[in-house]
Design a protein around this motif. Structure first.
Motif, PDB file in Angstrom:
ATOM      1  N   TRP A 155       0.847  -1.205   0.000  1.00 31.94           N
ATOM      2  CA  TRP A 155       0.000   0.000   0.000  1.00 31.94           C
ATOM      3  C   TRP A 155       0.879   1.250   0.000  1.00 31.94           C
ATOM      4  O   TRP A 155       0.614   2.206  -0.721  1.00 31.94           O
ATOM      5  CB  TRP A 155      -0.919   0.037   1.226  1.00 31.94           C
ATOM      6  N   ARG A 189       1.080   4.267  -2.931  1.00 35.66           N
ATOM      7  CA  ARG A 189       0.951   5.713  -2.724  1.00 35.66           C
ATOM      8  C   ARG A 189       2.182   6.454  -3.246  1.00 35.66           C
ATOM      9  O   ARG A 189       2.067   7.529  -3.830  1.00 35.66           O
ATOM     10  CB  ARG A 189       0.740   6.003  -1.237  1.00 35.66           C
ATOM     11  N   ASP A 215      -9.268   4.417  -6.984  1.00 35.62           N
ATOM     12  CA  ASP A 215      -8.686   3.737  -5.822  1.00 35.62           C
ATOM     13  C   ASP A 215      -9.682   3.631  -4.668  1.00 35.62           C
ATOM     14  O   ASP A 215      -9.656   2.666  -3.909  1.00 35.62           O
ATOM     15  CB  ASP A 215      -7.400   4.439  -5.355  1.00 35.62           C
ATOM     16  N   THR A 264     -10.715   0.157  -2.808  1.00 40.09           N
ATOM     17  CA  THR A 264     -10.831  -0.140  -1.376  1.00 40.09           C
ATOM     18  C   THR A 264     -12.239  -0.633  -1.059  1.00 40.09           C
ATOM     19  O   THR A 264     -12.407  -1.519  -0.246  1.00 40.09           O
ATOM     20  CB  THR A 264     -10.499   1.074  -0.477  1.00 40.09           C
ATOM     21  N   HIS A 306      -5.717   3.444   3.527  1.00 35.10           N
ATOM     22  CA  HIS A 306      -5.568   3.892   2.147  1.00 35.10           C
ATOM     23  C   HIS A 306      -6.787   4.706   1.707  1.00 35.10           C
ATOM     24  O   HIS A 306      -6.667   5.709   1.017  1.00 35.10           O
ATOM     25  CB  HIS A 306      -5.365   2.695   1.223  1.00 35.10           C
ATOM     26  N   TRP A 320      -6.417   8.107   3.009  1.00 32.58           N
ATOM     27  CA  TRP A 320      -5.369   8.824   2.274  1.00 32.58           C
ATOM     28  C   TRP A 320      -5.931   9.348   0.942  1.00 32.58           C
ATOM     29  O   TRP A 320      -5.697  10.491   0.568  1.00 32.58           O
ATOM     30  CB  TRP A 320      -4.164   7.898   2.035  1.00 32.58           C
ATOM     31  N   CYS A 321      -6.672   8.501   0.246  1.00 35.09           N
ATOM     32  CA  CYS A 321      -7.255   8.919  -1.043  1.00 35.09           C
ATOM     33  C   CYS A 321      -8.177  10.121  -0.842  1.00 35.09           C
ATOM     34  O   CYS A 321      -8.104  11.113  -1.568  1.00 35.09           O
ATOM     35  CB  CYS A 321      -8.058   7.781  -1.667  1.00 35.09           C
TER      36      CYS A 321
END
Ligand SMILES: [Zn+2]
Lengths: 457, 327
Positions: A66, A70, A93, A97, A113, A116-117
């Motif tokens: 992961w 990124r 993305d 997920t 993740h 983060w996106c």
């Protein structure tokens, strides 16, 4: 492993598994090896990006992969991309997920993740170039998938499913119905769109929650606490709310959140998460009222007192409906606080006594079993004595009153006598914690040395 | 079940890394937990006073092979990225085997310390890695690691403790960030941080202890939050927290011991609940939890080694560096 039934394979099955595993291991390890090689060589290409996909398909808990994914976006794919391309990559993305969460709803690294996106959605004119309506219909489908997997194996009548969908669509239409010219040049357009979807997701998680009549341990660690962490629907909701763009509509304020918890509490009094959230939001409201007293500090205090009394009315409903429920008592404890409001403290003590007297026979009988089930087990979590909450609260509040209420000598002696009896009752109906009750008789919670001698006297 | 199958559990841990295990696909899918797994295995063995059941030099070499020179921290497996969780596991294993002074480790120490220190954020909390999130367990992990290495400073611990205190709730428990609900594992990470930094007097111990003792439910097991199912690992998170507060006896030992023993597989290994799949994580925390019960009862029913509730390692090991105020 959390919640996985112990099994023993037969010799044949074991051999077959060994054969299959050998092939799988070879394939998997070759792929991992190639990917880590590319990573060491700082390969931030499109192919490397695709390779991380293939590995995560096998193992979505592989945090290093992961991280690499990124890095590829940040170092390789984003620098020369338009913000449209970046947004579209992040959106896909997010979908990725979603599809993993459908199978592994509890894996912390997938959630990391996802966050983060969301946090990297670029500023941009959202709806002018990428119609929200199209995105939202498709996403509704994905949301259905996630929440569907959440409630798997549990009753979910088709009718209910249908009505949920229509609520979402209605909400979406409403959101899209805001004046168009506000949106044309909205730099936060994409961000709003992404967070609005996320808010919808988490509200669906919480809906699934109340339908199953328990707050879901979701997504709870599956392999170990220290490796996968801990998130659940309310935590995720708090995260989403704190991340909303400043101009997000409809605005979320402590007031709207209090209303939200009211809705949740009224549909299920024993929703501890909602009560907890209410303490946080009301504290925020009261703090801000005190810091900017519009019509003088006295009026502010009077207004806060009025609001607080309303809360006592709400929680009394819960307590009288089900005195065996812990959630309401915990909230009541928070409302009473340190007992400096002597009049309220005396009133509440009187009411709890009334509650106990309403059903004197139930004093030592188990009145309510809380049963929880997971896919493998049905377990009784606790047999709650209906009077446990009231008795324990009485002990605590009486101790507070001994400190704050300047009791007369006869009141003090009566309180001492009552305390001894209640603690004895508690030891009997709740033997797991008998040592705690014994110590309570000697060392009151309040740390007040003078009340120790009074109590034991 | 009234018996602890010690020998079987020793063999169980020994076999985790054997060829038989490595032939299974699941073994490789759990790569990202390997170093943490070694720590759980080593603590399980140490609790049963059987550290020699694993080949020390092999373990040492494996731990060092997990060091990630780019970040300065340890990853969970060779070539994986450094992360605070696996870094603490590495330091603990090296300490238990008394190898922190090995020249190969001493070499890396400045980079390890730098890695941990740089994870601290402005608000005093720590993130797990550069992409990581904030969570009170990362604060504990960082503070614990730095204190073992003798590198914890007032400058780092003061803001960390302030952040921890923001995570306390009205019920006496602690959540993972300010605003989050109380959870037993989070209570452990917060109390242990306060213990390491000598700041336990900043909370009301009885309130927290009462919340913790309420975690015991029907059947004797402990849960993590109100109205949840019991799970064996809370035998560690709750019992360590209560032990730190000096209130271990606020739960019923007979019920808890019976719950733990029922989670054993007679062939070795312990699971989250009776009849579930065993794993090394629950095996470790079951044994460590039983050790705390023994210490509190001053009994030697299972003959386990005393465990330090703050660091989850034998007290004989933590005595070597302990510089925080003991209760
Ligand atoms: Zn567990």
């Amino acid at each position: 492993m959390h919640g996985i039934k112990r099994t023993k394979l037969s010799k044949e099955d074991e051999d077959r598994k060994k054969q299959e595993d050998a092939e799988q291991i070879a394939r998997y390890r070759t792929m991992v090896d190639e990917c880590l090689k590319r990573k060491d060589n700082k390969d931030y290409s499109e192919e490397a990006f695709a390779l991380t996909n293939s590995i995560l398909d096998f193992n979505p808990e592989f945090y290093t992969i992961w991280n690499y994914r990124r890095m590829i976006m940040l170092e390789g794919l984003f620098p020369n991309a338009t913000s449209e391309e970046r947004y579209s990559r992040l959106t896909s993305d997010l979908r990725l997920t979603t599809s993993y969460l459908k199978i592994h709803p509890k894996v912390y690294w997938i959630w990391t993740h996802r966050k983060w996106c969301l946090e990297h959605v670029p500023s941009g004119p959202g709806r002018t170039s990428l119609p929200a309506r199209t995105v939202s219909v498709e996403d509704s489908k994905h949301l259905e998938d996630i929440t569907g997997s959440l409630t798997e194996g549990k009753e979910d009548p088709a009718g209910q499913n249908g009505s949920r969908e229509s609520t979402i669509n209605a909400e979406q239409t409403q959101r899209n119905g805001t004046p168009a010219n506000d949106e044309e040049n909205d730099v936060e357009g994409w961000k709003k769109e992404a967070w609005a979807r996320e808010l919808m997701l988490v509200e669906k998680m919480l809906e699934a929650d109340s339908r199953n009549c328990e707050s879901l341990p979701w997504p709870f660690p599956n392999s170990s606490y220290f490796s996968v962490g801990l998130v659940h629907a309310w935590d995720y909701r708090r995260y989403v709310l704190s991340s909303l763009p400043k101009t997000f509509q409809p605005a979320k304020t402590p007031q709207t959140e209090v209303r939200y918890t009211t809705k949740k509490i009224e549909s299920n009094f024993s929703n501890f998460s909602a009560w907890h959230q209410r303490t946080k939001e009301l504290s925020k409201i009261w703090d801000s009222m005190r810091s900017q007293p519009e019509d003088g500090p006295q009026n502010v205090e009077a207004e806060i007192q009025r609001m607080r009394q309303k809360e006592f009315e709400l929680v009394a409903q819960a307590l009288w409906t089900d005195p065996g429920d812990q959630s309401g008592w915990l909230y009541h404890r928070w409302l009473v606080g340190n007992g400096d409001d002597v009049a309220t403290l005396r009133r509440e003590i009187a009411q709890i006594k009334e509650l106990l007297e309403a059903e004197p026979d139930s004093k030592c009988k188990p009145m309510q079993s809380i049963v929880r089930s997971d896919p493998m087990h049905t377990l009784i979590v606790s047999i709650v004595f209906v009077n446990l909450g009231p008795l324990e609260s009485l002990v605590h509040y009486t101790q507070l009153s001994m400190r704050t209420a300047s009791l007369s000598d006869s009141e003090m002696s009566k309180a001492r006598q009552n305390m001894r009896q209640w603690l004895k009752d508690l030891e009997r109906i709740d033997p797991f914690r008998k040592e705690r009750y014994r110590e309570l008789g000697v060392f009151p919670f309040t740390h007040d040395r003078s009340s120790i001698s009074r109590l034991s006297g | 079940m009234t018996q602890l199958f010690k020998q079987k559990h020793v063999e169980y841990v020994q076999n985790l890394n054997s060829q038989i295990s490595q032939d299974s696909y699941e073994y490789w899918l759990l790569e990202h937990l390997r170093l943490n797994g070694i720590y759980w295995g080593v603590v399980a063995l140490a609790t049963m006073d059987n550290l020699k059941a694993l080949p020390e030099n092999e373990v040492f070499d494996f731990v060092l092979s997990c060091w990630d020179s780019r970040s300065g921290g340890f990853g969970a497996f060779p070539r994986h990225d450094g992360h605070i969780l696996s870094t603490l596991s590495a330091i603990q294993v090296l300490l238990i085997y008394n190898r922190l002074d090995d020249p190969k480790v001493v070499d890396k120490k400045p980079a390890i310390v730098k890695f941990i220190k740089e994870l601290q954020l402005e608000n005093g909390s720590f993130q797990g890695d550069r992409f990581g999130e904030v969570d009170t367990r990362f604060i504990y992990t960082a503070i614990s690691a730095l204190s073992i290495l003798g590198e914890l400073t007032e400058e780092m611990s003061r803001p960390a403790v302030d952040f921890i205190l923001l995570c306390q709730n009205f019920d006496g428990g602690f959540g993972m960030v300010p605003g989050a609900e109380s959870h037993a594992a989070q209570v452990f990470t917060c109390l242990a941080t306060l213990a390491i930094t000598g700041q336990l007097d900043r909370i009301k111990p009885e309130k927290t202890a009462a919340w913790l003792s309420d975690r015991q439910v029907e059947g004797g097991g402990l849960n993590g939050r109100p109205e949840k199912l019991p799970d064996l690992c809370y035998s560690w998170w709750v019992m360590s927290s209560l032990s730190i507060l000096g209130k271990a006896h606020w739960v019923d030992f007979t019920g808890l011991i019976s719950f733990i023993l029922k989670c054993q597989d007679p062939n070795g290994g312990i699971s989250d609940r009776a009849d579930n799949e065993t794993d090394v994580y629950h095996t470790c925390f079951a044994l460590a939890g039983l050790s705390l019960i023994e210490m509190s009862q001053k009994l030697k029913e299972f003959g386990l080694v005393p465990i330090d509730p703050v660091y989850c390692m034998p007290t004989s090991v933590t005595r070597k560096f302990t510089n925080y105020t003991q209760q």
